[in-house]
Design an enzyme around this catalytic site. Structure first.
Site, short mmCIF file in Angstrom:
data_model
loop_
_atom_site.label_atom_id
_atom_site.label_comp_id
_atom_site.label_asym_id
_atom_site.label_seq_id
_atom_site.Cartn_x
_atom_site.Cartn_y
_atom_site.Cartn_z
N ASP A 1 11.86 -13.37 -21.96
CA ASP A 1 11.18 -12.12 -21.58
C ASP A 1 9.72 -12.49 -21.27
O ASP A 1 9.47 -13.61 -20.83
CB ASP A 1 11.32 -11.09 -22.71
CG ASP A 1 11.20 -9.66 -22.22
OD1 ASP A 1 10.35 -9.41 -21.33
OD2 ASP A 1 11.93 -8.77 -22.69
N HIS B 1 9.03 -13.73 -18.03
CA HIS B 1 8.76 -12.55 -17.22
C HIS B 1 7.27 -12.34 -16.95
O HIS B 1 6.85 -11.24 -16.63
CB HIS B 1 9.37 -11.30 -17.86
CG HIS B 1 10.88 -11.34 -17.92
ND1 HIS B 1 11.64 -10.30 -18.38
CD2 HIS B 1 11.76 -12.31 -17.58
CE1 HIS B 1 12.93 -10.63 -18.32
NE2 HIS B 1 13.03 -11.85 -17.85
#
Ligand SMILES: *[C@@H]1O[C@H](CO)[C@@H](O)[C@H](O)[C@H]1NC(C)=O
Ligand SMILES: *[C@@H]1O[C@H](CO)[C@@H](O)[C@H](O)[C@H]1NC(C)=O
Ligand SMILES: *[C@@H]1O[C@H](CO)[C@@H](O)[C@H](O)[C@H]1NC(C)=O
Ligand SMILES: *[C@@H]1O[C@H](CO)[C@@H](O)[C@H](O)[C@H]1NC(C)=O
Ligand SMILES: *[C@@H]1O[C@H](CO)[C@@H](O)[C@H](O)[C@H]1NC(C)=O
Ligand SMILES: *[C@@H]1O[C@H](CO)[C@@H](O)[C@H](O)[C@H]1NC(C)=O
Ligand SMILES: *[C@@H]1O[C@H](CO)[C@@H](O)[C@H](O)[C@H]1NC(C)=O
Ligand SMILES: *[C@@H]1O[C@H](CO)[C@@H](O)[C@H](O)[C@H]1NC(C)=O
Ligand SMILES: *[C@@H]1O[C@H](CO)[C@@H](O)[C@H](O)[C@H]1NC(C)=O
Ligand SMILES: *[C@@H]1O[C@H](CO)[C@@H](O)[C@H](O)[C@H]1NC(C)=O
Length: 390
Positions: free
Chosen positions: A218, A241
Site C-alpha cells: 500500500d 502506492h
C-alpha cells in the site's frame, strides 16, 4: 554517630553479596534480554523476557541500554515498551524479532508498541530485523490485522538502521508524536500484500523519515490528519502506492495536514508517486506541500490529486487543497495520465509545477494530463499542463 558509621560499614560490606545481579546491572546499566531468560531460538516464547528487561531498563536511573543481541531470533507474541521511564534509554535492537502465525497472535491492533517516552533511541545497527510474519494474515480479508511497530505519544524519538518486513497491516505507525527521526529503515513486503503501508503518520509534528527503502503493498508513506512539519528525504518507494497525503476527510471528518516536504526521493515501479487524496464530505485542509527532486522509474501515476476518493458527490464539502509544489520530477511513467489534478468543485489552488520532465517509458507512448478545477502556475514542464487555470 558511631552507630551510623557501623551501619554504613556493615551495609557496604554485605550489599555485594545480597544482590549481585543488581550490582552488575547498575554498574553497567546494560539490560540484555538474555539475562532475563530469553532463549532466542525463534521457537521459544521470549515475550516475558522482553517485558522484564524493558521494566528494568525503564526503571533505572540516568542512561540505560536495552539489548536485543544479534545473531539470534526471538519469538514474541506482543510487547509493550511503554513509559514513563526514569531512565533515558538506548535500545540496541540487533537481533531478529519474529511474530508468531495468526493463530498464536496475542496482540489486538499493535504487535510492538513504544509509547509515552521522551528521548528514546532505537538502533538496529544494520543488524536488527522485525518480521511480522504477515503472510498468515494477508488472505484473511475480514480480520482486524495488526500493525507491527506502533509509536504513540513519543517525543524526541530516533529510530535507525533496522529492517522491518511482512507486516499484517502498516509496518510503522506514528501517532501523537512530536519530534521523531527515522533513518536507514528498510521495509519489505510484497506488492500484493493488502494495506501494508510502510509508514503511517497521524496527529504528529516534526517528523523526519530519511535514507530509507520501502517496498510495500500500500502507501510507502501515508501522512494522515493532524500531521504537520513532516520531511521525507532520500527515500526510495516501490513497489507501493506512493508517498501520500491522506486520505483526509473520511466519514465527513475534519482533518488537516500542512508543511510537508518530500525531496530527493525515488519512485520505482510504484502505483503512485506524489499523491494527495481527500474524501468528499470532509473538511479541513492540505496545504504547504512540496515535492522536489523526484526520480521516477516506470511509475503509473507520478503526480496525482484526487479529491473524490471513494465518494462521488458534487454538492458536499471537501478538504481544501492549497499551495502544492511539484518541482524537479524527472523520469518515466507507465500509466496514461502523467499529471492528474482531479479536484472537486471547490477547487485546488496555488499549484506550482516547475522544471519537471516526465516521459512515457514506452517509446512513442501517449502522455495525457488531466485537470479539473485545478488552479496554479506551470513553468518549464514536460508534458505541457495546458489545462491548469490561473
Ligand atoms: C555491559 O554488558 C554487556 C553485556 O550485556 C557487554 O556486552 C558490555 O561490554 C558491558 N559494558 C561495559 C562498559 O562493561
Ligand atoms: C502499553 O502500556 C501503556 C502504559 O502502561 C498503556 O497505556 C497502553 O494501553 C499499552 N498498550 C498496549 C497495546 O498494550
Ligand atoms: C510464522 O508463523 C508460522 C505459523 O505459526 C510459523 O510456522 C513460522 O515459523 C513463522 N515464521 C517466522 C518467520 O517466524
Ligand atoms: C543501514 O541498514 C542496512 C540494512 O538494512 C545495513 O546493511 C547498513 O549497515 C545500515 N547502515 C548503518 C550505518 O548501520
Ligand atoms: C524536532 O524534533 C527534534 C528531534 O527529533 C528535536 O531535536 C527538535 O527540537 C524538534 N523541534 C521542534 C520545533 O519541536
Ligand atoms: C525539514 O526540512 C526543513 C528544510 O531543510 C528544515 O528547516 C526542517 O527543520 C526540517 N524538519 C524536520 C522535521 O526534519
Ligand atoms: C456525510 O454527510 C452527508 C451529508 O452531507 C451524508 O449524506 C452522509 O451519509 C455522511 N457520510 C458519513 C459516512 O457519515
Ligand atoms: C538532493 O539532491 C541534489 C542533487 O543530487 C543534491 O544537490 C542535494 O544536496 C540533495 N539534497 C538532500 C537534502 O539530500
Ligand atoms: C476524477 O475523479 C472522478 C471522481 O472520483 C473520477 O470519476 C474520474 O475518473 C477521475 N478522472 C480522472 C482522469 O482520473
Ligand atoms: C533526468 O534523468 C535523466 C536520466 O536519468 C538524466 O540523464 C538527466 O540528467 C536528468 N535531468 C535532470 C534535470 O535532472
Amino acid at each position: 554517630m558511631q552507630g551510623f558509621i557501623a551501619y554504613v560499614l556493615i551495609l557496604s560490606f554485605i550489599s555485594p553479596y545480597i544482590c549481585p545481579t543488581l550490582e552488575y546491572v547498575t554498574e553497567n546499566n546494560t539490560y540484555n534480554v538474555m539475562q532475563y531468560g530469553a532463549i532466542g531460538d525463534g521457537k521459544s516464547d521470549d515475550t516475558q523476557a522482553f517485558s522484564s528487561a524493558w521494566s528494568s531498563a525503564c526503571n533505572a536511573e540516568g542512561m540505560s541500554t536495552l539489548v536485543i543481541p544479534s545473531k539470534k531470533s526471538f519469538l514474541v507474541t506482543k510487547v509493550n515498551f511503554s513509559g514513563p521511564c526514569d531512565a533515558k534509554i538506548l535500545f540496541q535492537f540487533e537481533g531478529k524479532t519474529v511474530a508468531p502465525g495468526k493463530e498464536e497472535w496475542k496482540a489486538e491492533s499493535h504487535w510492538i508498541t513504544v509509547g509515552y517516552l521522551n528521548g528514546i533511541t532505537i538502533d538496529g545497527n544494520g543488524l536488527g530485523e522485525i518480521d511480522g510474519n504477515g503472510s498468515t494474515w494477508w488472505d484473511c480479508s475480514n480480520c482486524v490485522r495488526p500493525v507491527v511497530f506502533h509509536f504513540h505519544s513519543c517525543n524526541d524519538l530516533t529510530v535507525s538502521n533496522l529492517m522491518i518486513s511482512n507486516s499484517p497491516r502498516a509496518h510503522v505507525s506514528v501517532n501523537q508524536c512530536n519530534g521523531a527521526t527515522f533513518s536507514n529503515i528498510s521495509i519489505d513486503s510484497p506488492a500484493t500484500s493488502p494495506n501494508t503501508d510502510g509508514f503511517d503518520i497521524s496527529s504528529s509534528t516534526n517528523i523526519s523519515i530519511q535514507d530509507s527503502n520501502i517496498k510495500a503493498g500500500d502507501d510507502c508513506i501515508a501522512i494522515n490528519g493532524g500531521s504537520f512539519f513532516v520531511n521525507v528525504t532520500r527515500v526510495t518507494c516501490g513497489p507501493g502506492h506512493g508517498i501520500s497525503v491522506g486520505s483526509l476527510g473520511k466519514f465527513n471528518s475534519t482533518e488537516s495536514v500542512s508543511d510537508i516536504y518530500v525531496r530527493n526521493c525515488t519512485f520505482m515501479g510504484s502505483t503512485n508517486g506524489a499523491r494527495i487524496k481527500t474524501i468528499l464530505g470532509g473538511s479541513g485542509y492540505a496545504k504547504n506541500i512540496i515535492y522536489e527532486q523526484i526520480i521516477l522509474e516506470n511509475v503509473k501515476n507520478p503526480i496525482i490529486i484526487n479529491q473524490d476518493y471513494h465518494y462521488n458527490l458534487e454538492e458536499v464539502s471537501s478538504v481544501s487543497v492549497n499551495s502544492v509544489t511539484y518541482r524537479g520530477f524527472n523520469g518515466t511513467f507507465v500509466g496514461n495520465v502523467a499529471i492528474n489534478l482531479n479536484c472537486s468543485s471547490s477547487g485546488c489552488f496555488n499549484i506550482l509545477l516547475d522544471k519537471n520532465n516526465i516521459v512515457a517509458a514506452k517509446e512513442g507512448g501517449k502522455t495525457f494530463v488531466f485537470c479539473r478545477n485545478a488552479h496554479g502556475t506551470v513553468r518549464d514542464t514536460i508534458p505541457n499542463v495546458y489545462c491548469l487555470s490561473e
